[in-house]
Design an enzyme around this catalytic site. Structure first.
Site, PDB file in Angstrom:
ATOM      1  N   LYS B 294       0.859  -1.191   0.000  1.00  0.00           N
ATOM      2  CA  LYS B 294       0.000   0.000   0.000  1.00  0.00           C
ATOM      3  C   LYS B 294       0.893   1.238   0.000  1.00  0.00           C
ATOM      4  O   LYS B 294       2.113   1.139  -0.004  1.00  0.00           O
ATOM      5  CB  LYS B 294      -0.935  -0.015   1.221  1.00  0.00           C
ATOM      6  CG  LYS B 294      -2.000  -1.105   1.140  1.00  0.00           C
ATOM      7  CD  LYS B 294      -3.287  -0.637   0.482  1.00  0.00           C
ATOM      8  CE  LYS B 294      -4.073   0.271   1.400  1.00  0.00           C
ATOM      9  NZ  LYS B 294      -5.311   0.777   0.765  1.00  0.00           N
ATOM     10  N   ASP B 297       1.682   6.974   4.149  1.00  0.00           N
ATOM     11  CA  ASP B 297       0.679   7.921   4.648  1.00  0.00           C
ATOM     12  C   ASP B 297       1.231   8.472   5.965  1.00  0.00           C
ATOM     13  O   ASP B 297       1.669   7.700   6.831  1.00  0.00           O
ATOM     14  CB  ASP B 297      -0.644   7.169   4.870  1.00  0.00           C
ATOM     15  CG  ASP B 297      -1.744   8.018   5.520  1.00  0.00           C
ATOM     16  OD1 ASP B 297      -1.430   9.038   6.183  1.00  0.00           O
ATOM     17  OD2 ASP B 297      -2.924   7.656   5.376  1.00  0.00           O
ATOM     18  N   HIS B 378      -4.610  13.741  10.927  1.00  0.00           N
ATOM     19  CA  HIS B 378      -3.249  13.639  10.404  1.00  0.00           C
ATOM     20  C   HIS B 378      -2.299  14.630  11.081  1.00  0.00           C
ATOM     21  O   HIS B 378      -1.107  14.348  11.223  1.00  0.00           O
ATOM     22  CB  HIS B 378      -3.235  13.823   8.882  1.00  0.00           C
ATOM     23  CG  HIS B 378      -3.699  12.603   8.141  1.00  0.00           C
ATOM     24  ND1 HIS B 378      -5.012  12.408   7.777  1.00  0.00           N
ATOM     25  CD2 HIS B 378      -3.021  11.490   7.736  1.00  0.00           C
ATOM     26  CE1 HIS B 378      -5.118  11.239   7.164  1.00  0.00           C
ATOM     27  NE2 HIS B 378      -3.935  10.658   7.126  1.00  0.00           N
TER      28      HIS B 378
END
Lengths: 369, 482
Positions: B294, B297, B378
């Site tokens: 993946k 992030d 985030h």
């Protein structure tokens, strides 16, 4: 993990609940008793209106048809509102409504809100309600078909995959699992790097019981190793396939060393003069493969380290001679030195971002030697 | 492109995964080129403005999706302030407390907003927020937490396999268990009864890859007795679940150590291997991903990057000598001395660069990756990840001994209370090991690896609930530029 995203349903009635005569008997409740909460969210008027009525309903404990309408409205604005889902479920039970309508609605909402925990969990609750009924098998089969369809839209969706695994274990039925390996195959044919599909394969083969025709576990393991090696030969730099390979060996407590000849093919620089040899046990890399492959080097180092520990006889002298001529002079000492060399090449050339880890492996090997 | 920034090899065999990977690499590469050799700066002021805007004015309508996560929104803001070394005035502290207390459910635990049902995740967020802004006494928040009812709520969602539903009629997953264990630890309501079977459940979530999944499926024999096998993990190894499982595993150590029966185990070798594999290569700027194959992030800077600080507690990489007061060991916070150190397991320098180059939104706040928007989630987890890459916070035997010397027991004590307290608060920053990319101005506060609170906040709330006086740390080495 939660993240912010916007959702504004389009096809909804414009009337606020406060303007609907059938809700005139209810007094909406404000969210906060204090006047100036910190970090407030600026809701749309419709959402604020509907949640005000929801709070009032919860306080009254009312469970009625109009509650189904109200909760659906809020869910469409915010599918992560777990209290609304919870109350909707209780209302559904209280009303003893037929489940068909609810299932149909969930088919629509799951596709719309694929990344929300609650939509998938609500499906689970509905399936559990059907578990003891006569149509439990067909409900589970339908669910698997639905999941397969959803995965087309989002091939790595975590909830969808774990939901599929849950259905298979919960409705543990021979016929349900029968075509599961074909399903994984399709997914991997489409994207051999899809780690979710590899994990699902592990679940199906090793963690959901032994199915008819798979009683001979040694044969199953051999089949899995062959399958994985074939997929590695297509795209060697695929950590998902290498992890699966390790998983199969670890699970069946087999030594990594039995794959030495296969792994050696991938641990050397690309050779453009390679001749196509059909060797099913050791399928060679394609001519476009970018070698050496980091995962193969790592695998090889693990083999050497284990051999060094076991203090076994070398079985790989020939392979080392061919592929690592420069290592030959180390053969006199021990295989630990070989693994150290491979780790060093990973640390300084092939996988430099993990330099600290490869150095750690060297330290650990020396301590444990 | 730096020489080491090689694209991920695709062996001339493209698939959807390699397409999105290549696209991401192109974007990230641009972010290094744009920045050239510039010294990366943590734009503290811009991030503060972003946070203050959310804190005081509020969140735009698209945050309606977080309406059931209001405690998280506040917790992320408050903990971001803490990491950014910003304190708060008494008025805003009181307003925060008053807001948080509206989320407490009359039957125990906290909900995602006023009038929402109790749920393990917002319970953690609300209690952590109170650890930051609360205090003892009337209206201070701490003494208004109904711990008896909270304990009853916890027991009401307990499952026969040692797991917990996150709320009534809701799902099981290891995030909820982590949240429950942290809350119960901070509030002194962690009992053997509450966590019976929980360690086995956690262990069953480890996958063949080495990381942990969201949950596992129990099978029961006659009785019904819980079977050891099959007990399959549901879902693949994942960064967020792995952090939660590993931290839970460590929070449960006092119970595992005290138990005499057969103990569940986790495979630490596979775990370490999986964690390091999650770090992206140089072309991905060394950010972390959450699953194999993946994309990187920023939030995994904490979920995966922050997991490394926990490994030493379970016996990984403990070859070096802590608690030395040797001033020669102390290194200045300069990049020059980077390679002199250290026996880390991951590339702390690269992780900081990912956060600084790619994680910061130009308009303030932090993010997943460019060109995405910043958000509160985030912002918090990029900052916490930056903190864990800058500092090494480890369990210190010296600190443990110090806390043990001032421990006072009370009548009818749970025999593990003392161990839980010492185990949780013996974490200190290892002197002389902080590594700040971009210079001392980029320094953020260290955060407790188990709780993601500062050690000071963890000491404050635990000292209160365990009725202990926390002794000052007496062996502090002269810290460089701290």
């Amino acid at each position: 993990m939660p993240s912010a995203s916007s959702s504004t349903p389009k096809d909804e009635p414009k009337t606020l609940f406060s303007e609907r005569p059938e809700w005139a008997d209810v007094q909406a409740l404000e969210q906060y008793e204090i006047s100036n909460p910190l970090a407030p969210i600026f809701y749309s008027e419709e959402y604020k209106d509907a949640t005000g009525y929801f709070r009032a309903i919860v306080k009254k404990g009312e469970m009625s048809e109009r509650v189904m309408e109200l909760t659906e409205f809020i869910i469409r604005h915010n599918p992560a509102h777990y209290t609304v889902w919870q109350y909707r479920y209780k209302t559904l039970l209280a009303l003893q409504s037929p489940l068909e309508a609810e299932i149909k609605l969930m088919d629509e909402l799951a596709v719309k809100f694929l990344k929300t925990y609650q939509v998938w969990h609500h499906r689970r609750l509905l399936l559990l309600l059907q578990r003891d009924s006569s149509n439990s098998f067909s409900a589970a089969a339908k669910e698997l078909a639905f999941v397969a369809q959803s995965l087309k839209a989002d091939e790595k969706n975590y909830h969808t995959w774990s939901h599929r695994q849950w259905v298979l274990s919960q409705f543990d039925h021979e016929d349900l699992c029968a075509s599961e390996l074909d399903f994984v195959d399709d997914m991997l044919n489409h994207d051999v790097r899809n780690n979710s599909a590899w994990h699902h394969r592990f679940f199906v083969v090793f963690q959901s019981g032994v199915r008819e025709g798979e009683e001979d576990r040694a044969r199953v393991v051999k089949r899995e190793l062959t399958y994985t090696k074939q997929n590695i030969s297509l795209a060697p730099n695929n950590p998902s396939a290498w992890n699966y390979l390790r998983g199969v060996l670890d699970y069946s407590k087999m030594p990594y060393a039995q794959l030495t000849s296969f792994v050696n093919l991938y641990a050397v620089p690309t050779d453009s003069d390679v001749i196509d040899i059909v060797d099913l046990d050791n399928p060679p890399p394609s001519k476009d493969a970018q070698l050496p492959c980091v995962a193969a080097l790592e695998f090889l180092a693990d083999i050497y380290e284990k051999r060094g520990k076991d203090d076994e006889e070398y079985g790989t002298t020939a392979a080392v001679e061919v592929y690592f001529p420069s290592f030959l002079h180390f053969l006199e000492s021990n295989e630990l030195i070989l693994s150290k060399q491979v780790w060093k090449s990973l640390a300084h050339e092939h996988d430099t971002i993990r330099q600290k880890y490869w150095e750690y492996r060297i330290r650990e090997a020396l301590v444990n030697a | 492109m730096r020489p080491s920034q090689k694209p991920t090899p695709i062996d001339a065999f493209p698939t959807p995964t390699s397409h999105t990977q290549a696209e991401t690499e192109a974007v990230l590469l641009k972010h290094t080129l744009d920045n050239g050799d510039a010294k990366p700066v943590l734009e503290k002021n811009a991030h503060l403005q972003f946070l203050i805007r959310n804190f005081v004015q509020g969140f735009p309508q698209r945050y309606t999706s977080q309406d059931a996560s209001q405690p998280w929104l506040l917790c992320w803001i408050l903990q971001s302030f803490s990491v950014l070394q910003v304190g708060m005035d008494p008025n805003n502290k009181q307003r925060s407390i008053d807001t948080i207390m509206e989320w407490q459910h009359p039957d125990g635990g906290f909900g995602g907003g006023p009038g929402q049902s109790a749920h393990l995740l917002p319970t953690y967020a609300a209690v952590c927020a109170l650890a930051i802004v609360g205090r003892p006494g009337p209206n201070g928040g701490w003494d208004q937490i109904d711990r008896t009812k909270m304990y009853n709520f916890f027991m009401s969602v307990k499952q026969p396999d040692g797991s917990f539903l996150v709320a009534e009629h809701a799902e099981v997953d290891v995030r909820g268990i982590y949240c429950l264990l942290v809350t119960a630890t901070l509030l002194d309501i962690l009992t053997p009864e509450l966590v019976e079977g929980t360690a086995s459940f956690i262990a069953s979530c480890q996958t063949y890859e080495g990381g942990f999944s969201s949950s596992s499926q129990p099978y029961f024999g006659p009785g019904p007795t819980l079977l050891d096998s099959p007990r399959p993990a549901l879902g693949e190894a994942h960064g967020g679940y792995t952090y939660c499982a590993l931290a839970s595993w460590i929070l449960l150590q006092p119970f595992l150590n005290a138990s005499t029966g057969p103990k569940p185990t986790v495979n630490t070798k596979n775990l370490v291997r999986w964690l390091v594999q999650m770090q992206g290569t140089e072309i991905e700027l060394g950010g972390f991903k959450g699953r194999t194959n993946k994309l990187v992030d920023g939030c995994y800077s904490w979920w995966v990057g922050g997991s490394f600080a926990l490994l030493e507690s379970i016996g990984v990489n403990v070859n070096h000598n802590h608690d030395t007061n040797d001033p020669a060991k102390a290194k200045p916070d300069a990049e020059e001395s980077w390679d002199d150190v250290d026996d880390d397991l991951f590339n702390r320098k690269a992780l900081q660069e990912y956060i600084l180059f790619a994680g910061q939104h130009p308009a303030g706040g932090l993010r997943d990756k460019p060109p995405k928007n910043a958000d509160a989630y985030h912002t918090m987890y990029c900052l916490a990840g930056l903190s864990s890459a800058q500092h090494r916070v480890i369990q210190s035997p010296a600190r443990r001994a110090e806390l043990a010397r001032s421990w006072t027991s009370s009548a009818n004590d749970n025999p593990l209370r003392e161990d839980i307290f010492l185990h949780s608060l013996s974490w200190v920053e290892e002197e002389g090991t902080s590594k700040i990319i971009g210079g001392a101005a980029n320094r953020v506060n260290a955060t407790h690896p188990l709780f993601n609170l500062t050690v000071t906040h963890a000491e404050g709330i635990m000292g209160h609930f365990y009725k202990q006086t926390i002794p000052p740390k007496s062996f502090r080495a002269p810290g460089p530029a701290s």
